[in-house]
Design an enzyme around this catalytic site. Structure first.
Site, mmCIF file in Angstrom:
data_model
loop_
_atom_site.group_PDB
_atom_site.id
_atom_site.type_symbol
_atom_site.label_atom_id
_atom_site.label_comp_id
_atom_site.label_asym_id
_atom_site.label_seq_id
_atom_site.Cartn_x
_atom_site.Cartn_y
_atom_site.Cartn_z
ATOM 1 C CE LYS A 199 -68.346 -66.629 15.169
ATOM 2 N NZ LYS A 199 -68.885 -65.269 14.993
ATOM 3 C CD GLU A 273 -79.980 -72.490 6.265
ATOM 4 O OE1 GLU A 273 -79.963 -71.814 5.207
ATOM 5 O OE2 GLU A 273 -80.391 -72.065 7.339
ATOM 6 C CB CYS A 307 -81.402 -68.232 4.555
ATOM 7 S SG CYS A 307 -82.166 -69.265 5.801
ATOM 8 C CD GLU A 404 -79.110 -64.548 1.219
ATOM 9 O OE1 GLU A 404 -77.882 -64.643 1.386
ATOM 10 O OE2 GLU A 404 -79.930 -65.314 1.748
HETATM 11 P P1 NDP Z 1 -71.467 -64.457 7.507
HETATM 12 O O1 NDP Z 1 -71.638 -65.641 6.638
HETATM 13 O O2 NDP Z 1 -70.190 -63.716 7.474
HETATM 14 O O3 NDP Z 1 -71.725 -64.860 9.033
HETATM 15 C C1 NDP Z 1 -72.233 -66.065 9.509
HETATM 16 C C2 NDP Z 1 -71.390 -66.584 10.688
HETATM 17 O O4 NDP Z 1 -70.103 -66.977 10.234
HETATM 18 C C3 NDP Z 1 -71.140 -65.543 11.759
HETATM 19 O O5 NDP Z 1 -71.082 -66.158 13.015
HETATM 20 C C4 NDP Z 1 -69.784 -65.012 11.348
HETATM 21 O O6 NDP Z 1 -69.114 -64.364 12.377
HETATM 22 C C5 NDP Z 1 -69.083 -66.291 10.946
HETATM 23 N N1 NDP Z 1 -67.942 -66.131 10.058
HETATM 24 C C6 NDP Z 1 -67.604 -65.073 9.271
HETATM 25 N N2 NDP Z 1 -66.475 -65.335 8.577
HETATM 26 C C7 NDP Z 1 -66.091 -66.579 8.921
HETATM 27 C C8 NDP Z 1 -65.004 -67.434 8.537
HETATM 28 N N3 NDP Z 1 -64.098 -67.055 7.637
HETATM 29 N N4 NDP Z 1 -64.907 -68.664 9.080
HETATM 30 C C9 NDP Z 1 -65.831 -69.090 9.971
HETATM 31 N N5 NDP Z 1 -66.879 -68.326 10.382
HETATM 32 C C10 NDP Z 1 -67.012 -67.091 9.861
HETATM 33 O O7 NDP Z 1 -72.640 -63.479 7.239
HETATM 34 P P2 NDP Z 1 -72.604 -61.884 7.436
HETATM 35 O O8 NDP Z 1 -73.016 -61.621 8.795
HETATM 36 O O9 NDP Z 1 -71.300 -61.289 7.014
HETATM 37 O O10 NDP Z 1 -73.697 -61.448 6.395
HETATM 38 C C11 NDP Z 1 -73.335 -61.224 5.030
HETATM 39 C C12 NDP Z 1 -74.415 -61.675 4.108
HETATM 40 O O11 NDP Z 1 -74.608 -63.077 4.250
HETATM 41 C C13 NDP Z 1 -75.789 -61.108 4.396
HETATM 42 O O12 NDP Z 1 -75.953 -59.891 3.775
HETATM 43 C C14 NDP Z 1 -76.702 -62.157 3.826
HETATM 44 O O13 NDP Z 1 -76.864 -61.957 2.450
HETATM 45 C C15 NDP Z 1 -75.950 -63.425 4.055
HETATM 46 N N6 NDP Z 1 -76.398 -64.168 5.250
HETATM 47 C C16 NDP Z 1 -77.138 -65.281 5.053
HETATM 48 C C17 NDP Z 1 -77.603 -65.976 6.142
HETATM 49 C C18 NDP Z 1 -78.415 -67.186 5.973
HETATM 50 O O14 NDP Z 1 -79.083 -67.599 6.914
HETATM 51 N N7 NDP Z 1 -78.382 -67.808 4.847
HETATM 52 C C19 NDP Z 1 -77.353 -65.546 7.500
HETATM 53 C C20 NDP Z 1 -76.500 -64.388 7.602
HETATM 54 C C21 NDP Z 1 -76.074 -63.739 6.492
HETATM 55 P P3 NDP Z 1 -69.372 -62.777 12.583
HETATM 56 O O15 NDP Z 1 -70.808 -62.516 12.615
HETATM 57 O O16 NDP Z 1 -68.784 -62.541 13.893
HETATM 58 O O17 NDP Z 1 -68.672 -62.116 11.430
#
Ligand code: NDP
Length: 495
Positions: A199, A273, A307, A404
């Site tokens: 996904k 992660e 991250c 973060e």
């Molecule tokens: P999310 O954790 O929401 O997104 C990561 C993935 O999870 C995306 O594919 C997202 O889908 C999906 N997702 C969201 N909600 C759910 C759920 N309830 N169950 C299963 N999968 C889900 O990150 P965001 O894009 O909202 O970013 C928010 C914050 O997270 C950022 O500002 C940053 O601080 C942090 N972040 C950290 C990352 C890392 O690598 N550690 C990577 C990305 C974000 P969709 O994108 O379609 O919502």
């Protein structure tokens, strides 16, 4: 006055040398976009049963790129059924040497089409083309090559442990390294005999869908890899599906916690992660010019959407002022703008939502009394942009030092002794990475032993290699990706 002229005039007034670059935009002709993309299920692109589509845009221009299918629960169920069937009939029992051939084929195809992938990654995600071209794509191919090598050697990797695949893996990835994260997830899962449903993030689905085409061309048995696009609800349906044996998630700590709660007691295997707030620690004996480059790379690489970004700089007091001067000077030379321009250092912020989050946290930093520095630069009128930003006068309790931000924002703190550096570096709920800058090898080892972080870089930062495990402690998650350790979450190991 053009941006180049404005920057040049301002630099001349400050007595700095002027470096001018002509625009060097990468052509987008190599990318053939469809108007609409279906879901990749059972080896075919199919219309979503949900009947819904969403628009994916270029964050640098806000222009729409394509319509993307949004997978509902029924679509996720079809993808899981396809993955289960492929697992039982085509993949689980295939000799490792045969699985390896498919992985090598995918790796070579990624290399052959690397330019197309890189341009598409930049168009959909906003990262500078020089990064998608020189980092994301070579590393994605390297992961497939590396794990292809393990596919027929699992019994040597885990002697006397009778390694067997786990089954059907649901894999959820974020928007900061879309193609690379797809490779991190898919390559070890396939090498170990599992089938997958991936996904991608809502804002960056396009390279995963191009990868689906590569997978078709590689003639992977249908259903071994399925790609379901959509938003958080799609991810949630995948996590909650009864016939998924393992979830691998990369993303925010907040969503990681939701997933952990929802998989608890189900018997599903889980690796997370999550976020980070890494300390990049500069000692007084460090080569400062080199450290400045490492600090800049640590926080401004990929607009800070990393991250393991070195978002907290800890500087030993005697070198605080010279380092800060050099950093400010270096920031003035960073080029912010069109990510498709080969000269660009900092591209677009991935989405309006992420830009809002960065703006809010930066405003909190100012309110809480930290001192902000941003170089002069002219930002494009459309798209999502944020200037590279430094904060000084930061205390450990400030939100900008704890949360973060996931943007090009660096919080600078100081320390006097190595013990104080250790205490401050570890004073975070996260534990993903750390950086140490010093000339003394013994100090590197002393510090590395004391860092509560999964990855510790010394006199460098943000170096990745498929042979090296990556992962966190505390709220940065658990499980390792990369290296021999990255095989383990996808295997049942007999004792
Ligand atoms: P999310 O954790 O929401 O997104 C990561 C993935 O999870 C995306 O594919 C997202 O889908 C999906 N997702 C969201 N909600 C759910 C759920 N309830 N169950 C299963 N999968 C889900 O990150 P965001 O894009 O909202 O970013 C928010 C914050 O997270 C950022 O500002 C940053 O601080 C942090 N972040 C950290 C990352 C890392 O690598 N550690 C990577 C990305 C974000 P969709 O994108 O379609 O919502």
């Amino acid at each position: 006055m053009s941006e180049i002229e404005r920057t040049a005039t301002s630099a001349l007034e400050q007595g700095r040398p002027v470096w001018e670059y002509a625009d060097a935009p990468e052509s987008t002709k190599i990318v053939k976009l469809e108007d609409r993309y279906g879901l990749f299920v059972g080896g075919e692109f199919v219309e979503p049963k949900s009947g819904t589509y969403f628009t994916t845009i270029d964050p640098a221009t806000e222009e729409p790129l394509a319509e993307i299918a949004e997978a509902g629960p029924e679509d996720v169920d079809l993808a899981v059924t396809a993955a289960r069937s492929a697992y039982e009939t085509a993949w689980r029992d295939l000799p490792g040497s045969e699985r390896a051939k498919y992985l090598y084929r995918i790796a070579r195809q990624i290399q052959e089409r690397a330019r197309e992938f890189a341009v598409l990654e930049t168009m959909n995600g906003g990262k500078p083309i020089k990064e998608s071209r020189d980092v994301d794509l070579p590393l994605a191919a390297a992961h497939f090559f590396y794990y292809a090598g393990w596919a027929d050697k699992l019994e040597y990797a885990f002697p006397n442990r009778a390694p067997r695949p786990v089954g059907v893996a649901g894999q959820i990835i974020p928007w900061n390294f879309p193609m690379l994260m797809a490779a991190w997830k898919i390559a070890p899962a396939l090498a170990t005999g599992n089938t997958v449903i991936l996904k991608p993030a809502e804002t960056t689905p396009l390279t995963a869908l191009l990868l689906a085409q590569v997978i078709q061309e590689a003639e992977l048995p249908p259903g071994v890899v399925n790609i379901v696009t959509g938003a958080g609800a799609t991810g949630s349906s995948l996590v909650e599906h009864d016939d998924v044996d393992k979830i691998a998630f990369t993303g925010s700590t907040e969503v990681g916690k939701i997933i952990r709660r929802s998989t608890a007691g189900t018997g599903k295997r889980l690796t997370l992660e999550l976020g980070g707030k890494a300390a990049n620690i500069v000692f007084e004996d460090a080569p400062l010019d080199q450290a400045v480059e490492g600090v800049v790379n640590g926080i401004f690489f990929n607009q800070g959407h990393v991250c393991c970004a070195g978002s907290r700089l800890l500087v030993q007091e005697p070198v605080f002022e010279p380092l800060l001067d050099k950093l400010k000077e270096r920031l003035q030379t960073l080029r912010v703008g069109n990510p498709l321009d080969k000269n660009t250092d900092i591209g677009a912020i991935n989405s309006r939502a992420q830009l809002t989050k960065i703006e809010e946290l930066v405003a909190v930093g100012v309110e809480e009394g930290a001192e902000i520095y941003q170089p002069e630069c002219v930002l494009p009128e459309r798209g999502f942009w944020f200037r590279p930003t430094l904060f000084t006068n930061v205390s450990q309790s400030h939100r900008i030092a704890r949360e973060e931000i996931f943007g090009p924002v660096l919080s600078i703190l100081t320390f006097r002794t190595p013990d104080e550096a250790v205490e401050k570096a570890n004073n975070t709920p996260y534990g993903l990475s750390a950086g140490i800058w010093t000339e003394k090898g013994s100090r590197i080892l002393w510090m590395a032993e004391r860092m509560n972080a999964g990855v510790v870089w010394a006199n460098t930062f943000n170096r990745f290699d498929p042979t090296s495990p990556f992962g966190g402690y505390k709220e940065s998650g658990f499980g390792r990706e990369g290296g021999l350790q990255g095989l383990e979450p996808y295997l049942e190991l007999g004792r």
